[in-house]
Design a protein around this motif. Structure first.
Motif, PDB file in Angstrom:
ATOM      1  N   UNK A  17       0.828  -1.209   0.000  1.00 60.34           N
ATOM      2  CA  UNK A  17       0.000   0.000   0.000  1.00 60.34           C
ATOM      3  C   UNK A  17       0.863   1.261   0.000  1.00 60.34           C
ATOM      4  N   UNK A  18       0.441   2.255  -0.775  1.00 59.99           N
ATOM      5  CA  UNK A  18       1.160   3.532  -0.792  1.00 59.99           C
ATOM      6  C   UNK A  18       0.242   4.656  -0.307  1.00 59.99           C
ATOM      7  N   UNK A  19      -0.668   4.300   0.612  1.00 61.52           N
ATOM      8  CA  UNK A  19      -1.601   5.352   1.027  1.00 61.52           C
ATOM      9  C   UNK A  19      -0.900   6.439   1.842  1.00 61.52           C
ATOM     10  N   UNK A  20       0.169   6.060   2.556  1.00 59.18           N
ATOM     11  CA  UNK A  20       0.947   7.070   3.283  1.00 59.18           C
ATOM     12  C   UNK A  20       1.616   8.036   2.323  1.00 59.18           C
ATOM     13  N   UNK A  21       2.091   7.494   1.203  1.00 60.45           N
ATOM     14  CA  UNK A  21       2.711   8.333   0.174  1.00 60.45           C
ATOM     15  C   UNK A  21       1.685   9.294  -0.409  1.00 60.45           C
ATOM     16  N   UNK A  51      -1.019  10.396   1.041  1.00 57.57           N
ATOM     17  CA  UNK A  51      -1.303  11.430   2.048  1.00 57.57           C
ATOM     18  C   UNK A  51      -0.157  12.434   2.098  1.00 57.57           C
ATOM     19  N   UNK A  52       1.083  11.939   2.027  1.00 54.04           N
ATOM     20  CA  UNK A  52       2.243  12.827   2.120  1.00 54.04           C
ATOM     21  C   UNK A  52       2.289  13.822   0.968  1.00 54.04           C
ATOM     22  N   UNK A  53       2.045  13.318  -0.265  1.00 57.48           N
ATOM     23  CA  UNK A  53       2.114  14.244  -1.394  1.00 57.48           C
ATOM     24  C   UNK A  53       0.967  15.254  -1.355  1.00 57.48           C
ATOM     25  N   UNK A  59      -0.291  16.448   1.474  1.00 55.93           N
ATOM     26  CA  UNK A  59       0.144  17.423   2.479  1.00 55.93           C
ATOM     27  C   UNK A  59       1.159  18.396   1.871  1.00 55.93           C
ATOM     28  N   UNK A  60       2.073  17.844   1.088  1.00 53.29           N
ATOM     29  CA  UNK A  60       3.084  18.676   0.423  1.00 53.29           C
ATOM     30  C   UNK A  60       2.410  19.686  -0.500  1.00 53.29           C
TER      31      UNK A  60
END
Lengths: 49, 551
Positions: free
Chosen positions: A19-23, A25-27, A29-30
């Motif tokens: 899963x890349x759900x953290x990625x 979310x991070x992008x 936020x960025x």
């Protein structure tokens, strides 16, 4: 004997390790940060010029 | 468990060539760092320089020695050893050329440095006409550029030899990236070479009386913006290729990394006008066109951000992390080789945000020539890039000197990174804030005749002095670590970490190595963005300006 073990395994809730759900979310936020800072200075620009 | 590739060492003789570059780079850091400290103290209003040393003289030392010398030497040294490590040891001819490049750059640096120290060249690192330096200053900088071309030729020749030996195969990622950065550098430096050789040198020698300021600045910024990407791309090399290996993860995508670099090759050059948005003599339409191209450069940086988040998350999840941000906890927070560049990556977020603001056409009026801009590039080059260079040094210097990065040094290196982060938050934060209040850059301390607006800036200038002092402690720490790693650390083996792609079967598309295509597009974009504005400037040229020495 193998049968009950197998069943137990399927009961464990496994999160998808690819899963890349953290990625995601991070992008987001960025991107949000970029927009907020830009709008902040744009506001100064509109105020001053 | 170590794989075979991990044990591959850079050839000892190639390593010496690399180390020679790093010695100059770190000497430059010591001198330029001291100059930076003095600047912040002078601007805080608390220090007057002794012996008639001028503020603009140390400002020139700081800018030239750090912005041009430290960066160029470190980058060329790093790229040379990265190519030697991944594309194979240099031939003796290539190595000899590397040494010629090194000495040419070093002699040039010495010439420029002597002229600055004699107060004959206090023209700041942008050496804008009509400020006129001694001819030897321009000649010295020319030598630095020519030397870097010779180093670049070594990289190009090593790449070509690898491709010949391995037909139909994509080149090793680090070699590919070094090549792209070298090509971009060569195309970009043609601009600065043109203004120095055709305008500034004849003018400073007295062969011509006057100089066309608009043309010289345009040529400078044709070079000056890709210069910042020349600084950034080696940091990206470490972020894409080295960091995944250090954390124990994989490169998210080899092809994506290559595409990012190609996009930089295309879009980082025809964008110089965004430094000249407030200057007369350039049609606003062409400025706006270059603004659009500037915004194109955001794309590969955002691709990089995505790719790094993905590398970190994939690694964390492979170690059992769950939740939205659980993977953050799995990263090696005790390893300076990761932590220090990571601080750099974080700083690149506000740095990038500031850059987008700077380049936003008429919004540039808010920040143009204010110290906001100084704060901006202290986040980009002086934090994101330099902390990554420090992070590279922590494994590369011992790798080349046959020593080890001890636990004690690792701890000190993390402390160094924290000092840098705190110092820069104060200094760059205060610069950004004061800049929004209108404080000018490139200016010594002044109360501007007691103006109320200028009085608002002074507390921020004091904060810059505090930040500058903390940063200087950081410089002392990194110099101590460098000397340890170069001369005193225990003998041993230190790994040159090179990551592998997550999908090993993924073969990078060969079209990405079609240089006729990419250089062709890059040249077309440059011609399109610059030809008509240049014709305008030449056809409507003023008589030009005489030289000024205002220091």
């Amino acid at each position: 004997m193998a049968q009950p073990g197998l069943q137990r395994k399927t009961k464990i809730k496994v999160e998808d390790s690819s899963s890349l759900k953290g990625t995601l979310a991070s992008v987001f936020l960025l991107g949000f940060f970029l927009i907020v800072t830009w709008v902040g200075v744009f506001y100064l620009f509109v105020e001053r010029f | 468990m170590k794989t075979v590739s991990e044990k591959i060492k850079v050839d000892r003789l190639d390593g010496k060539l690399g180390m020679a570059h790093f010695y100059v780079a770190f000497i430059a850091l010591a001198i330029g760092g001291l100059a930076g400290l003095l600047q912040t103290l002078v601007r805080s209003g608390k220090l007057v320089l002794p012996a008639g040393i001028g503020y603009y003289q140390i400002l020139t030392v700081h800018g030239v020695v750090l912005g041009l010398v430290l960066t160029t030497f470190f980058i060329m040294g790093f790229q040379l050893v990265a190519v030697s490590r991944t594309a194979g040891t240099f031939t003796s001819k290539q190595r000899m050329a590397g040494w010629i490049g090194f000495w040419t750059m070093t002699i040039g640096t010495f010439m420029a440095a002597v002229m600055i120290l004699l107060n004959e060249a206090s023209v700041l690192y942008t050496f804008y006409a009509p400020l006129q330096a001694h001819a030897l200053f321009y000649l010295g900088l020319t030598f630095v550029i020519v030397g870097s071309w010779i180093d670049g030729a070594v990289i190009i020749s090593a790449y070509a030899a690898w491709r010949k030996r391995n037909p139909g195969k994509p080149s090793p990622l680090l070699t590919f990236m070094s090549l792209v950065n070298t090509l971009m550098w060569i195309i970009a430096t043609i601009g600065v070479a043109a203004t120095v050789l055709l305008q500034l040198l004849p003018w400073s020698l007295g062969l011509v009386d006057r100089v066309d300021v608009a043309i010289s600045r345009t040529l400078f910024w044709y070079f000056g913006h890709p210069l910042v990407y020349f600084w950034l791309l080696p940091a990206y090399m470490a972020w894409y290729v080295v960091i995944p290996k250090i954390i124990g993860g994989k490169i998210f995508s080899d092809s994506l990394a290559r595409l990012t670099f190609i996009l930089f090759l295309l879009f980082s050059i025809p964008v110089g006008f965004h430094h000249q948005l407030m200057e007369p003599g350039i049609d606003p339409a062409w400025k706006f066109f270059q603004v659009i191209l500037t915004f194109m450069v955001i794309i590969p940086s955002l691709m990089t951000a995505f790719s790094l988040f993905a590398t970190f998350e994939t690694y964390g999840r492979s170690k059992g992390a769950t939740g939205l941000f659980g993977w953050m906890k799995k990263l090696p927070w005790g390893d300076a080789r990761f932590v220090v560049p990571f601080i750099g990556m974080l700083s690149f977020i506000p740095a990038g945000a500031g850059g987008i603001i700077n380049a936003s056409n008429q919004m540039n009026q808010v920040v143009h020539n204010t110290i906001w801009v100084t704060g901006h590039f202290h986040l980009t080059v002086a934090t994101a890039v330099i902390l990554t260079f420090f992070g590279i040094s922590y494994w590369l210097i011992p790798h080349l000197t046959g020593r080890t990065f001890t636990k004690a040094m690792n701890k000190l290196a993390i402390i160094q990174g924290v000092f840098w982060a705190i110092g820069m938050t104060f200094m760059s934060g205060a610069m950004h804030a004061a800049g929004l209040l209108g404080a000018p850059r490139r200016s010594s301390f002044s109360e501007y005749g007691g103006a109320a607006q200028a009085a608002e800036w002074i507390p921020y200038q004091v904060a810059q002095g505090v930040g500058g002092t903390i940063l200087f402690v950081g410089i002392i720490l990194i110099l101590y670590i460098f000397i340890n790693l170069a001369f005193f650390a225990p003998k041993g083996e230190e790994e040159f970490p090179i990551g592998e792609a997550a999908d090993e079967s993924e073969k990078a598309p060969m079209v990405l190595e079609n240089w006729k295509l990419w250089i062709g597009i890059a040249v077309l974009l440059i011609l399109f963005a610059y030809t008509i504005p240049f014709v305008d400037m030449i056809q409507n040229a003023p008589i030009g300006s005489k030289g000024y020495k205002l220091w």
